[in-house]
Design a protein around this motif. Structure first.
Motif, mmCIF file in Angstrom:
data_model
loop_
_atom_site.group_PDB
_atom_site.id
_atom_site.type_symbol
_atom_site.label_atom_id
_atom_site.label_comp_id
_atom_site.label_asym_id
_atom_site.label_seq_id
_atom_site.Cartn_x
_atom_site.Cartn_y
_atom_site.Cartn_z
ATOM 1 N N ARG A 117 -6.358 36.447 -52.283
ATOM 2 C CA ARG A 117 -5.704 36.142 -51.005
ATOM 3 C C ARG A 117 -4.198 36.146 -51.250
ATOM 4 O O ARG A 117 -3.655 35.317 -51.955
ATOM 5 C CB ARG A 117 -6.118 34.774 -50.463
ATOM 6 N N ALA A 130 -8.566 29.357 -48.514
ATOM 7 C CA ALA A 130 -8.816 30.615 -49.224
ATOM 8 C C ALA A 130 -10.267 30.695 -49.686
ATOM 9 O O ALA A 130 -10.924 31.739 -49.555
ATOM 10 C CB ALA A 130 -7.876 30.751 -50.418
ATOM 11 N N ALA A 135 -12.162 34.194 -50.594
ATOM 12 C CA ALA A 135 -11.291 34.678 -51.670
ATOM 13 C C ALA A 135 -11.795 34.205 -53.031
ATOM 14 O O ALA A 135 -12.476 33.181 -53.140
ATOM 15 C CB ALA A 135 -9.865 34.197 -51.450
#
Length: 262
Positions: A117, A130, A135
């Motif tokens: 990310r 995230a 991510a």
């Protein structure tokens, strides 16, 4: 006020607003939060790695619109076919035209390589966020953070099972990062205050980073021969976005680039 200062000031307000609307509990309960992660470090250091971290980027403050027609689905599929080591996705909307939905959409397709990310982290909330959007790693920019923030955010990411790409541009940035051993250190060839690119930055700082760390060169890489040169200085990762995204078919451009470095 520099471009970077404007971005950080805006980001702090943006994150404060999101935090007020979305409780951390909701992020923790998202389906992606429970999934296992792909290791960025392993993806960059394994014997057969291309070392390429291919980025999805629609625009930037310095270049304006780079590509506003390519879809995240097509580009992700193209990058995977090119055998990239990892994928980087910009999630900043106001300055780079990215969204968290881009990363979430890429994650549904990309079930084999790490996703970084790429954003301006100014609050631990973004690290939890995230993980919630799928991510595997987050970017921490040393220029924008204090030594304590870098340590605390890095620890939070680790606690959540995420890896960190620590980005530096100067020796001062590098000095903020405690214990460089085994960390992923990215040297940005682009000065975030002026947005000018100088590849000599990677080479000049490389010797200050221990071999136990994974070295990544970021920005301004447009020729496969540059990769060969950087590898001689111990670099194992190469983050490339604009060079691919400025073409009509970023995935194909990536495949052609990688075919020249194998």
């Amino acid at each position: 006020m520099t471009i970077l200062e404007k971005i950080i000031a805006f980001k702090k307000k943006e994150v404060a607003k999101i935090k007020a609307e979305i409780p951390v509990k909701k992020l923790v309960e998202s389906p992606n939060f429970k999934k296992s992660r792909f290791s960025l470090k392993e993806a960059l250091t394994n014997e057969y790695s291309t070392g390429i971290i291919a980025e999805f980027k629609r625009q930037s403050p310095s270049k304006g619109i780079i590509n506003d027609s390519a879809s995240i689905v097509e580009v992700t599929e193209g990058y995977l076919e090119a055998k990239v080591a990892a994928q980087s996705i910009l999630t900043d909307t106001s300055f780079f035209g990215g969204t968290m939905a881009d990363l979430m959409e890429a994650r549904t397709i990309n079930q084999q390589t790490p996703i970084l990310r790429k954003d301006f982290v100014v609050d631990g909330f973004q690290i939890v966020e995230a993980k919630a959007i799928g991510a595997d790693a987050v970017l921490l920019i040393a220029t924008c953070l204090s030594a304590k923030e870098l340590k605390d955010y890095g620890q939070l990411a680790s606690d959540l099972g995420l890896e960190v790409l620590y980005e530096i541009h100067t020796q001062e940035d590098l000095d903020k990062i405690s214990d460089l051993d085994n960390k992923i250190i990215g040297i940005n060839n682009r000065n975030l205050k002026t947005f000018e690119v100088d590849l000599e930055h990677s080479i000049a700082l490389a010797n200050q980073i221990p071999n136990s760390a994974v070295k990544v060169s970021e920005s301004g890489i447009s020729d496969p021969r540059i990769i060969t040169g950087l590898k001689e200085y111990g670099f194992q990762g190469f983050l490339i976005g604009e060079n691919f995204m400025k073409t009509k078919n970023p995935g194909l451009a990536c495949q052609e680039f990688i075919s020249q470095i194998r």
